[in-house]
Design a protein around this motif. Structure first.
Motif, PDB file in Angstrom:
ATOM      1  N   SER A  94      43.334  25.510  38.164  1.00  9.05           N
ATOM      2  CA  SER A  94      43.286  26.698  39.013  1.00  9.05           C
ATOM      3  C   SER A  94      42.238  26.424  40.078  1.00  9.05           C
ATOM      4  O   SER A  94      41.093  26.121  39.756  1.00  9.05           O
ATOM      5  CB  SER A  94      42.871  27.918  38.200  1.00  9.05           C
ATOM      6  OG  SER A  94      42.479  28.949  39.093  1.00  9.05           O
ATOM      7  N   ASP A 101      43.996  22.171  30.607  1.00  6.10           N
ATOM      8  CA  ASP A 101      43.561  22.976  31.740  1.00  6.10           C
ATOM      9  C   ASP A 101      42.158  22.544  32.125  1.00  6.10           C
ATOM     10  O   ASP A 101      41.199  22.742  31.379  1.00  6.10           O
ATOM     11  CB  ASP A 101      43.592  24.456  31.326  1.00  6.10           C
ATOM     12  CG  ASP A 101      43.284  25.389  32.475  1.00  6.10           C
ATOM     13  OD1 ASP A 101      42.430  25.048  33.313  1.00  6.10           O
ATOM     14  OD2 ASP A 101      43.888  26.483  32.516  1.00  6.10           O
ATOM     15  N   LYS A 150      38.836  29.347  41.210  1.00  6.55           N
ATOM     16  CA  LYS A 150      37.491  29.521  40.677  1.00  6.55           C
ATOM     17  C   LYS A 150      36.468  28.767  41.523  1.00  6.55           C
ATOM     18  O   LYS A 150      35.549  29.367  42.057  1.00  6.55           O
ATOM     19  CB  LYS A 150      37.427  29.017  39.226  1.00  6.55           C
ATOM     20  CG  LYS A 150      38.523  29.578  38.346  1.00  6.55           C
ATOM     21  CD  LYS A 150      38.489  31.088  38.314  1.00  6.55           C
ATOM     22  CE  LYS A 150      39.539  31.700  37.412  1.00  6.55           C
ATOM     23  NZ  LYS A 150      40.921  31.434  37.786  1.00  6.55           N
ATOM     24  N   ARG A 161      45.596  33.144  45.314  1.00  6.52           N
ATOM     25  CA  ARG A 161      46.491  32.534  44.342  1.00  6.52           C
ATOM     26  C   ARG A 161      46.771  31.072  44.681  1.00  6.52           C
ATOM     27  O   ARG A 161      47.529  30.781  45.598  1.00  6.52           O
ATOM     28  CB  ARG A 161      47.821  33.302  44.191  1.00  6.52           C
ATOM     29  CG  ARG A 161      47.723  34.811  44.220  1.00  6.52           C
ATOM     30  CD  ARG A 161      46.857  35.362  43.080  1.00  6.52           C
ATOM     31  NE  ARG A 161      47.294  34.899  41.802  1.00  6.52           N
ATOM     32  CZ  ARG A 161      46.507  34.220  40.935  1.00  6.52           C
ATOM     33  NH1 ARG A 161      45.250  33.971  41.213  1.00  6.52           N
ATOM     34  NH2 ARG A 161      46.976  33.824  39.797  1.00  6.52           N
ATOM     35  N   ALA A 181      47.270  28.935  39.143  1.00  9.40           N
ATOM     36  CA  ALA A 181      47.645  28.101  37.988  1.00  9.40           C
ATOM     37  C   ALA A 181      48.599  28.888  37.097  1.00  9.40           C
ATOM     38  O   ALA A 181      49.457  28.310  36.424  1.00  9.40           O
ATOM     39  CB  ALA A 181      46.394  27.697  37.212  1.00  9.40           C
ATOM     40  N   SER A 182      48.490  30.211  37.133  1.00  4.95           N
ATOM     41  CA  SER A 182      49.300  31.048  36.243  1.00  4.95           C
ATOM     42  C   SER A 182      50.790  30.757  36.381  1.00  4.95           C
ATOM     43  O   SER A 182      51.514  30.694  35.384  1.00  4.95           O
ATOM     44  CB  SER A 182      49.045  32.530  36.532  1.00  4.95           C
ATOM     45  OG  SER A 182      47.683  32.808  36.379  1.00  4.95           O
TER      46      SER A 182
HETATM   47  C1  LIG Z   1      40.927  28.239  32.433  1.00  6.68           C
HETATM   48  C2  LIG Z   1      41.779  29.022  33.392  1.00  6.68           C
HETATM   49  N1  LIG Z   1      42.982  28.559  33.738  1.00  6.68           N
HETATM   50  C3  LIG Z   1      43.787  29.227  34.576  1.00  6.68           C
HETATM   51  C4  LIG Z   1      43.404  30.448  35.109  1.00  6.68           C
HETATM   52  C5  LIG Z   1      44.364  31.169  36.018  1.00  6.68           C
HETATM   53  O1  LIG Z   1      44.075  30.876  37.306  1.00  6.68           O
HETATM   54  P1  LIG Z   1      44.844  31.371  38.584  1.00  6.68           P
HETATM   55  O2  LIG Z   1      43.981  32.434  39.191  1.00  6.68           O
HETATM   56  O3  LIG Z   1      44.884  30.145  39.453  1.00  6.68           O
HETATM   57  O4  LIG Z   1      46.189  31.838  38.214  1.00  6.68           O
HETATM   58  C6  LIG Z   1      42.147  30.958  34.798  1.00  6.68           C
HETATM   59  C7  LIG Z   1      41.721  32.256  35.334  1.00  6.68           C
HETATM   60  O5  LIG Z   1      40.804  32.885  34.851  1.00  6.68           O
HETATM   61  C8  LIG Z   1      41.317  30.234  33.919  1.00  6.68           C
HETATM   62  O6  LIG Z   1      40.111  30.682  33.574  1.00  6.68           O
END
Ligand SMILES: Cc1ncc(COP(=O)(O)O)c(C=O)c1O
Length: 367
Positions: free
Chosen positions: A218, A179, A221, A229, A94-95
């Motif tokens: 994301s 999110d 999780k 990723r 998601a980053s």
């Molecule tokens: C609420 C939330 N959004 C996005 C992310 C980022 O996720 P990704 O690992 O898919 O980049 C996290 C990671 O901890 C998160 O807790």
């Protein structure tokens, strides 16, 4: 190295996150510092990712197919996946998408949601893109980034409350990111309480009111695949999806992640088990903590994969974080990033590893 940057984060340029300590624990048992699924990675998806290594001499498909269609069918099983797929983007976590969506918004002020604190990567991306941070109540901000369910506080708003908040607090021209990375934990009916489903509402809000709502997820999780990723975002309209897609580098999701995604989407049994065990482990952890540490307050919706624990005292909390790490069960301190030094976040895990964490915290019982 400081205790707070785990020796890995460059605090002048990066945001602190959990998930780095495990590698430095000689006696590592389990990572309680992240919010991943306590079941571990789904085996079939893991096998698909491993098998995909044999294809690394080829580029990934530039259209991310068939993974994109598989995800669309997973998100909209009740119908409409073909049309809604035109709004969907996959990203390298998601980053990547958080950063891309923020960069296409009109620069100015950004505000977080009204919860006490929230996942900090939105602040970093917004500041990197030239936004200044303003108060959650500042309705003149043209960028609103909310996290629901909220990591780390565990607050949860049903979909109608989220929609009402957006409608009532956003001016014309506002870009909104919600999110929903933790939403799939809600249970088998998680989609019914998700903005992912609210396609007609989001399109009308964008076209009629000029409020553009993006739904971020994301996948690292719920499917416990932080190393691979994997993230997605649903755009309010096809035109806005295209505007962001035009800024994305090609092949940003690699072959292993794409094959992982297809297999994970097909694994209904894994999610059924997740919805069975997570609330049970969550309730058991709360009961154990209430018995051993009656002065601590535990926050968060009961379906989530972590607890947000207020020890009420910064020194006690620092001791808890240090003791957990020394026992090979690191937790996430609320001090770095969130600036809430009496809090720590602990993942929800099965009894075998939870026992190790509780034993590590036991000497703090009367603090
Ligand atoms: C609420 C939330 N959004 C996005 C992310 C980022 O996720 P990704 O690992 O898919 O980049 C996290 C990671 O901890 C998160 O807790």
């Amino acid at each position: 190295m400081t205790a707070e940057n785990q020796g890995t984060w460059d605090s002048t340029t990066q945001t602190f996150h959990g998930g780095q300590d495990w590698k430095f624990c000689d006696n590592f048992v389990e990572d309680f510092s992240v919010t991943t699924n306590g079941l571990g990675t789904p085996e079939k998806a893991m096998a698909a990712a491993v098998a995909a290594c044999s294809k690394i001499n080829h580029y990934p498909p530039s259209d991310f197919e068939p993974a994109l269609t598989d995800l669309a069918e997973f998100l909209w099983p009740e119908g409409g996946a073909k049309e809604s797929k035109e709004l969907l983007l996959l990203g390298n976590g998601a980053s990547e998408l958080i950063d891309l969506v923020i960069r296409q918004a009109e620069p100015g002020k950004w505000r977080p949601g009204p919860q006490r604190t929230q996942y900090k990567e939105y602040a970093r991306s917004a500041q990197a893109a030239g936004f200044s941070t303003t108060d959650a109540a500042d309705r003149s901000a043209m960028l609103l980034c909310m996290v629901n369910p909220t990591n780390p506080t565990g607050d949860y708003w049903p979909v109608d409350q989220a929609k009402k908040y957006i409608e009532e607090t956003c001016a014309r021209g506002t870009t909104v990111i919600v999110d929903e990375s933790m939403q799939p934990w809600l249970g088998p009916r998680w989609r019914e309480d998700s903005l992912i489903r609210e396609r007609a509402w989001a399109r009308a809000l964008s076209e009629d009111a000029g409020i553009h709502v993006w739904v971020m997820t994301s996948w690292t999780k719920i499917w416990s695949c932080t190393g691979v990723r994997l993230g997605s975002v649903v755009a309010p309209t096809r035109a806005l999806r295209d505007a962001v897609k035009a800024k994305q580098v090609p092949w940003s999701v690699n072959t292993m992640a794409l094959d992982f995604l297809s297999a994970a989407c097909a694994d209904a049994d894994y999610l059924a088990r997740t919805w069975d065990v997570t609330p049970r482990w969550n309730a058991e952890t709360r009961a154990d903590l209430a018995a051993a540490h009656p002065r601590w307050t535990v926050h968060g919706a009961p379906f989530l994969s972590w607890l947000w624990i207020d020890t009420g005292d910064a020194a006690t909390c620092a001791a808890a974080v240090a003791r957990a790490k020394a026992a090979g069960v690191p937790v996430r301190s609320g001090a770095p990033g969130y600036n809430l030094p009496t809090f720590f976040r602990a993942a929800v895990r099965p009894a075998e590893t939870r026992r190790v964490l509780l034993a590590a915290l036991a000497p703090l019982a009367h603090k």
